[in-house]
Design a protein around this motif. Structure first.
Motif, PDB file in Angstrom:
ATOM      1  N   ILE A 133       0.784  -1.421   0.365  1.00 42.53           N
ATOM      2  CA  ILE A 133      -0.150  -0.074   0.414  1.00 42.53           C
ATOM      3  C   ILE A 133       1.095   1.360  -0.067  1.00 42.53           C
ATOM      4  O   ILE A 133       0.584   1.687  -0.826  1.00 42.53           O
ATOM      5  CB  ILE A 133      -0.956  -0.072   0.705  1.00 42.53           C
ATOM      6  CG1 ILE A 133      -1.598  -1.126   1.451  1.00 42.53           C
ATOM      7  CG2 ILE A 133      -1.579   1.178   1.194  1.00 42.53           C
ATOM      8  CD1 ILE A 133      -2.416  -1.413   2.374  1.00 42.53           C
ATOM      9  N   LEU A 134       1.828   1.295   0.999  1.00 40.58           N
ATOM     10  CA  LEU A 134       2.936   2.684   0.374  1.00 40.58           C
ATOM     11  C   LEU A 134       3.913   2.275  -0.452  1.00 40.58           C
ATOM     12  O   LEU A 134       4.071   3.334  -0.998  1.00 40.58           O
ATOM     13  CB  LEU A 134       3.564   2.026   2.464  1.00 40.58           C
ATOM     14  CG  LEU A 134       4.597   3.502   2.706  1.00 40.58           C
ATOM     15  CD1 LEU A 134       3.796   4.283   2.916  1.00 40.58           C
ATOM     16  CD2 LEU A 134       4.871   3.228   3.287  1.00 40.58           C
ATOM     17  N   LEU A 138       3.247   5.366  -2.532  1.00 32.04           N
ATOM     18  CA  LEU A 138       4.547   6.769  -2.817  1.00 32.04           C
ATOM     19  C   LEU A 138       5.123   7.127  -4.570  1.00 32.04           C
ATOM     20  O   LEU A 138       5.518   7.597  -4.550  1.00 32.04           O
ATOM     21  CB  LEU A 138       5.804   5.783  -2.207  1.00 32.04           C
ATOM     22  CG  LEU A 138       5.679   6.096  -1.176  1.00 32.04           C
ATOM     23  CD1 LEU A 138       6.763   5.427  -0.024  1.00 32.04           C
ATOM     24  CD2 LEU A 138       5.726   8.202  -0.863  1.00 32.04           C
ATOM     25  N   LEU A 139       4.312   5.857  -5.236  1.00 32.54           N
ATOM     26  CA  LEU A 139       5.183   5.395  -7.012  1.00 32.54           C
ATOM     27  C   LEU A 139       4.010   6.990  -7.488  1.00 32.54           C
ATOM     28  O   LEU A 139       4.051   7.317  -8.446  1.00 32.54           O
ATOM     29  CB  LEU A 139       5.210   3.947  -7.112  1.00 32.54           C
ATOM     30  CG  LEU A 139       5.881   2.899  -6.918  1.00 32.54           C
ATOM     31  CD1 LEU A 139       4.988   1.937  -7.267  1.00 32.54           C
ATOM     32  CD2 LEU A 139       7.082   3.718  -7.949  1.00 32.54           C
ATOM     33  N   GLU A 140       2.658   6.512  -6.750  1.00 31.75           N
ATOM     34  CA  GLU A 140       1.612   7.597  -7.370  1.00 31.75           C
ATOM     35  C   GLU A 140       1.818   9.072  -7.532  1.00 31.75           C
ATOM     36  O   GLU A 140       1.792   9.246  -8.077  1.00 31.75           O
ATOM     37  CB  GLU A 140       0.343   7.129  -7.360  1.00 31.75           C
ATOM     38  CG  GLU A 140      -0.306   5.864  -7.868  1.00 31.75           C
ATOM     39  CD  GLU A 140      -1.301   5.243  -6.895  1.00 31.75           C
ATOM     40  OE1 GLU A 140      -2.068   4.059  -8.096  1.00 31.75           O
ATOM     41  OE2 GLU A 140      -2.108   5.536  -6.976  1.00 31.75           O
ATOM     42  N   LEU A 167      -4.483  -4.530  -4.743  1.00 29.21           N
ATOM     43  CA  LEU A 167      -2.848  -3.439  -3.316  1.00 29.21           C
ATOM     44  C   LEU A 167      -1.829  -2.918  -4.637  1.00 29.21           C
ATOM     45  O   LEU A 167      -0.753  -1.608  -4.040  1.00 29.21           O
ATOM     46  CB  LEU A 167      -2.658  -4.507  -2.426  1.00 29.21           C
ATOM     47  CG  LEU A 167      -3.154  -4.739  -0.862  1.00 29.21           C
ATOM     48  CD1 LEU A 167      -2.281  -5.856  -0.136  1.00 29.21           C
ATOM     49  CD2 LEU A 167      -4.495  -3.756  -0.388  1.00 29.21           C
ATOM     50  N   LEU A 168      -1.737  -3.652  -5.596  1.00 32.46           N
ATOM     51  CA  LEU A 168      -0.669  -3.155  -6.153  1.00 32.46           C
ATOM     52  C   LEU A 168      -0.680  -2.792  -7.260  1.00 32.46           C
ATOM     53  O   LEU A 168      -0.071  -3.010  -9.104  1.00 32.46           O
ATOM     54  CB  LEU A 168       0.266  -4.211  -6.259  1.00 32.46           C
ATOM     55  CG  LEU A 168       0.922  -4.796  -5.311  1.00 32.46           C
ATOM     56  CD1 LEU A 168       2.634  -6.154  -5.378  1.00 32.46           C
ATOM     57  CD2 LEU A 168       2.194  -3.721  -5.114  1.00 32.46           C
ATOM     58  N   ASP A 169      -2.138  -2.250  -7.541  1.00 30.30           N
ATOM     59  CA  ASP A 169      -3.264  -1.717  -9.091  1.00 30.30           C
ATOM     60  C   ASP A 169      -2.325  -0.536  -9.334  1.00 30.30           C
ATOM     61  O   ASP A 169      -2.777   1.242  -8.774  1.00 30.30           O
ATOM     62  CB  ASP A 169      -4.329  -2.367  -9.017  1.00 30.30           C
ATOM     63  CG  ASP A 169      -4.945  -1.348 -10.737  1.00 30.30           C
ATOM     64  OD1 ASP A 169      -4.528  -1.276 -11.210  1.00 30.30           O
ATOM     65  OD2 ASP A 169      -6.193  -0.821 -10.471  1.00 30.30           O
ATOM     66  N   ILE A 170      -0.873  -0.011  -9.569  1.00 33.01           N
ATOM     67  CA  ILE A 170      -0.480   1.317  -9.434  1.00 33.01           C
ATOM     68  C   ILE A 170      -0.880   2.293 -10.986  1.00 33.01           C
ATOM     69  O   ILE A 170      -0.839   1.425 -11.975  1.00 33.01           O
ATOM     70  CB  ILE A 170       0.907   1.445  -8.829  1.00 33.01           C
ATOM     71  CG1 ILE A 170       1.076   0.175  -8.594  1.00 33.01           C
ATOM     72  CG2 ILE A 170       2.280   2.530 -10.005  1.00 33.01           C
ATOM     73  CD1 ILE A 170       2.643  -0.063  -7.961  1.00 33.01           C
TER      74      ILE A 170
END
Length: 240
Positions: A133-134, A138-140, A167-170
């Motif tokens: 999640i973090l 942060l990437l977004e 959780l990892l749909d960035i």
């Protein structure tokens, strides 16, 4: 904080250990140095511990306290010596979420001129969920131009796909996201990258050299902030 490179530290450790002429004193010194570098909060210090193991304990010049301690030290070294800071990132062949084979850090692989993040995780790991999640947030938020390789360490495909979706749909325009897994463990990623437990995060430079290991999301983005910082400082100003 500036510190000596690991090569200098290795030489100093050899000097200190070799200076002890009494065998018991030498054992005490070698064990104390080994424990210091194994438990150091400074990233990359484990390279010195592995050097001490190879040069003094593996050769039989000094003995550890017990055979169990020696076996555990050898296992740690075998699972970490290929992925130390400053070494070239080990190449692995692994599959993406669509079943296509992906080669990471092979000698013939074309360089992308981008930093790479390796994020090893498991769907049943509570800390992995927190870091995922973090990491996503942060990437977004930062949207740095990086390659993000999210590598699932187990073999439950349905749990993996659900985890990725939740959780990892960035959504970050500059971030290239690749979801990977190796259910048959053919790539030997556990030994090559020391993935004994998850999460396990690496930062790799564009030239394939490992810049950071044993990171959490906060530490990772502190390093990336330094890499991508573009301060316009002028001589004589308070900022400079």
């Amino acid at each position: 904080m500036e510190r000596e490179g690991t090569d200098v530290q290795k030489q100093e450790c050899d000097f200190l250990t070799g200076a002890a002429t009494d065998s018991l004193v030498r054992q005490y010194v070698a064990l104390d140095i080994y424990d210091h570098y194994m438990n150091s909060p400074v990233m990359g210090s484990e390279a010195v511990a592995i050097h001490v193991l190879d040069n003094w304990f593996m050769t039989g010049k000094v003995k550890m306290k017990s055979e169990i301690d020696f076996i555990n030290a050898r296992i740690f070294a075998d699972f970490n010596r290929q992925s130390l800071v400053g070494l070239r990132s080990p190449s692995i062949n692994i599959r993406d979420i669509n079943g296509n084979e992906v080669s990471l850090f092979g000698e013939t692989e074309q360089q992308t001129n981008r930093f790479s993040i390796l994020f090893f995780y498991d769907t049943d790991c509570a800390k992995c969920k927190f870091e995922s999640i973090l990491m996503r947030n942060l990437l977004e938020d930062k949207n740095y131009p990086v390659e993000f390789y999210a590598i699932y360490s187990d073999d439950d495909e349905s749990a993996w796909r659900e985890y990725v979706a939740d959780l990892l749909d960035i959504e970050a325009s500059e971030v290239n996201v690749t979801h990977l897994w190796d259910p048959e463990l053919d790539s030997d990623f556990q030994r090559k990258y020391g993935v004994i437990k998850t999460p396990c995060i690496f930062l790799v430079r564009p030239d394939g050299i490992i810049m950071g290991r044993g990171l959490d999301s906060k530490g990772l983005f502190q390093m990336l902030d330094d890499v991508f910082r573009h301060d316009d400082l002028y001589y004589g100003t308070p900022e400079s």
